[in-house]
Design a protein around this motif. Structure first.
Motif, PDB file in Angstrom:
ATOM      1  N   LYS A 337       0.839  -1.198   0.000  1.00 32.39           N
ATOM      2  CA  LYS A 337       0.000   0.000   0.000  1.00 32.39           C
ATOM      3  C   LYS A 337       0.875   1.249   0.000  1.00 32.39           C
ATOM      4  O   LYS A 337       1.640   1.506   0.931  1.00 32.39           O
ATOM      5  N   THR A 339       0.394   5.368  -0.625  1.00 30.66           N
ATOM      6  CA  THR A 339      -0.565   6.460  -0.788  1.00 30.66           C
ATOM      7  C   THR A 339       0.178   7.770  -0.995  1.00 30.66           C
ATOM      8  O   THR A 339       1.401   7.850  -0.803  1.00 30.66           O
ATOM      9  N   GLU A 340      -0.568   8.809  -1.357  1.00 33.24           N
ATOM     10  CA  GLU A 340       0.059  10.124  -1.542  1.00 33.24           C
ATOM     11  C   GLU A 340       0.735  10.593  -0.255  1.00 33.24           C
ATOM     12  O   GLU A 340       1.836  11.145  -0.281  1.00 33.24           O
ATOM     13  N   ASP A 384      -6.272  11.924   0.616  1.00 33.24           N
ATOM     14  CA  ASP A 384      -5.267  10.896   0.342  1.00 33.24           C
ATOM     15  C   ASP A 384      -5.848   9.729  -0.454  1.00 33.24           C
ATOM     16  O   ASP A 384      -6.932   9.231  -0.136  1.00 33.24           O
ATOM     17  N   GLU A 386      -4.683   5.939  -2.734  1.00 35.59           N
ATOM     18  CA  GLU A 386      -3.647   4.940  -2.939  1.00 35.59           C
ATOM     19  C   GLU A 386      -3.202   4.946  -4.395  1.00 35.59           C
ATOM     20  O   GLU A 386      -4.009   5.063  -5.314  1.00 35.59           O
TER      21      GLU A 386
END
Length: 592
Positions: A337, A339-340, A384, A386
């Motif tokens: 995972k 994310t930003e 946010d 992914e």
């Protein structure tokens, strides 16, 4: 109390004092772009967090004037606040003055806080509105009475930096400044802009997030140099060094008193864009005022050889960090995972491993797919997302090191590239290459480089709403004047030693955003019977992804430049990378 309630409370104060319009700019008493928390007035009043804008409040309308970088962000953040977005047609222009001109009747009163408006802007309001019978009140702060627990002024420590880092002593800089004041026949000079203060006194701090500056003012004459600062921020050793260099230390809040008590027959040099109107108002009417750009602003923009060489070394560090980051990104997207938010944290982590890292130079812009179309996107817990093995990812980030400041944007494909994405990427790359490899005569202003950078996009009926570039400080503000590379007719030549960004872009709302940015140094190129010509040296050292490139759109010289540049990145970063990292970089940098 939330935004609608705050708006109502402001209007209540306006009504009680017969004020028709209240103006809240994005500024502080130093007319800064990036603000201490105490002066984030627009964010407090409306929820908008961008770094540029003006709120204008009337009895029945409340608007935020801001530029194209923030249109999407502003619409989202202003929802249900009582404020509306008013899109600027041109960046950094007070278009709301004309709006007021067309709507206000004679006798109306426009109010603002003189501490938050520049001398130049206050004079513009006066010259355009007073002839219409509109009154101006510059002594109103309607936020303080309703701002519970308003942040105090910062108290972070400050420190002096040595000549081995910045290349010039404080005494030498004062001599240059005094020579300029003598030329202007000015007895005194007041400086408010924090990066000018940092440059002149060789001082750095942490009073403003991302900018290593210290809240301070200066009053300079041929005989004295007074630094107005909270002296508790400085060590005893640094205070003694300043005193030994002929600098007097006074309390930060005594600047207005000092200005008010200048001799009645004195002359003073003031930069109208970089000083607040509240200071200007303290001057006795008999004091002769000269208005022009701070001499230090141009001195600071033209880097000396020590600053340039330190910046080159800094770019190697930054390039190593980014190489490790993009290798990590490629190896983890689609497998774990990512994310930003985790990306922003990871790129900071890689930079923090580098010697001399102090912090980030601005909020990292980590925009996946549609978020990349927001030029100044700032990821939050709510926004946010992914990253997947699909689409484009834009990373605009920078570092503050004790040997320089960096700012770089790269876009990488994570998979399943579309024809439109590839086309847009290639056009932006062409614009960056053409702008940053231009040869131009001495005296060329930034708007001409801006046009050169835009032409490959214009040829395909594409454009972008922000400037092509800005000045970059040396271990200072990532946005630095006086030069800019944008469409505004700013009459400042791109001079030798100036460090600038070149960053064209294409943004498709709801789809993707592309911006490719390198930092460049103005250097000598050729001198002949037609004059003196300059060009740019690329300081940034980080791979440009060739995967999205449509080679048939590039001209031969652009293909050669791209291949040569990526090879130079390999050569300069290679000695600082592990065997595995270098192998990855070489593979990615293969010639197209």
């Amino acid at each position: 109390m939330k935004y609608k309630e705050r708006l109502a409370a402001i209007r209540s104060q306006m009504k009680g004092e017969g004020v028709s319009v209240y103006i809240i700019p994005s500024a502080d008493p130093h007319i800064s772009e990036y603000l201490p928390d105490r002066y984030k007035c627009i964010e407090f009043a409306s929820g908008f967090t961008g770094s540029a804008g003006t709120l204008v409040i009337t009895e029945d309308f409340a608007g935020l004037w801001t530029d194209a970088r923030y249109f999407v962000q502003a619409k989202e953040q202003l929802a249900d606040t009582g404020f509306e977005l008013v899109p600027l047609k041109a960046q950094n222009t007070p278009e709301y003055i004309q709006w007021l001109d067309e709507r206000l009747p004679a006798g109306a009163t426009v109010a603002y806080d003189a501490k938050l408006i520049s001398v130049g802007l206050a004079q513009m309001l006066e010259s355009q509105l007073s002839p219409l019978g509109i009154k101006l009140n510059s002594d109103r702060d309607y936020l303080q009475p309703i701002w519970q627990n308003r942040p105090a002024l910062p108290t972070a420590p400050a420190f002096l930096v040595g000549e081995e880092t910045v290349g010039e002593s404080l005494q030498s800089k004062l001599e240059r400044l005094r020579a300029a004041l003598k030329k202007h026949r000015a007895d005194f000079h007041v400086i408010s802009s924090l990066d000018d203060m940092a440059w002149l006194f060789n001082i750095r701090g942490a009073d403003v997030k991302f900018n290593p500056v210290v809240l301070s003012f200066a009053l300079i004459s041929q005989e004295a140099a007074i630094l107005f600062i909270n002296t508790t921020k400085l060590s005893q050793e640094d205070q003694e060094k300043l005193l030994a260099a002929g600098v007097e230390l006074e309390s930060y809040d005594l600047i207005e008193r000092a200005i008010a008590f200048l001799p009645a027959d004195a002359s003073i040099f003031i930069d109208p864009k970089r000083n607040c109107y509240a200071l200007f108002k303290q001057l006795q009417a008999s004091v002769r005022v000269m208005q022009d750009t701070n001499p230090t602003t141009l001195f600071k923009a033209q880097k000396n050889e020590v600053e340039i060489e330190n910046t080159r070394k800094t770019m190697v560090k930054d390039g190593v960090a980014l190489t490790r980051f993009f290798k990590w990104l490629e190896e983890n997207v689609g497998k774990s995972k990512v994310t930003e938010l985790s990306v922003a944290a990871k790129v900071r982590e890689f930079r923090a491993e580098q010697e001399g890292f102090v912090g980030e130079s601005f909020d990292t812009i980590a925009g996946y797919k549609a978020h990349g179309a927001l030029p100044h996107y700032r990821v939050t817990e709510e926004s946010d997302v992914e990253l997947q093995a699909d689409g484009l990812f834009l990373l605009d980030s920078g570092g503050q090191y004790n040997t320089g400041t960096t700012d770089i944007t790269r876009v990488v494909t994570l998979g399943n590239l579309t024809e439109e994405e590839s086309m847009d990427y290639t056009l932006v790359l062409k614009g960056m290459i053409d702008g940053s490899t231009a040869r131009f005569p001495k005296g060329t202003p930034g708007y001409q480089i801006d046009a050169i950078s835009r032409k490959p996009l214009w040829d395909h009926a594409r454009n972008y709403g922000h400037g092509t570039g800005h000045g970059v400080g040396f271990f200072l503000n990532v946005h630095e004047g006086p030069h800019v590379l944008n469409a505004s007719p700013t009459p400042v030549a791109i001079a030798l030693g100036m460090i600038s960004s070149v960053e064209p872009g294409i943004y498709r709302n709801g789809k993707h955003g592309i911006r490719i940015e390198n930092i460049v140094l103005t250097v000598q190129d050729e001198k002949n019977e037609f004059g003196e010509f300059y060009t740019f040296e690329h300081l940034t050292l980080a791979l440009i992804d060739t995967t999205p490139v449509k080679k048939e759109l590039l001209e031969a010289h652009q293909v050669k430049w791209l291949n040569d540049y990526n090879q130079r990145v390999v050569e300069q970063l290679g000695p600082h990378l592990s065997e595995e990292e270098l192998a990855w970089l070489k593979e990615k940098a293969k010639a197209i």
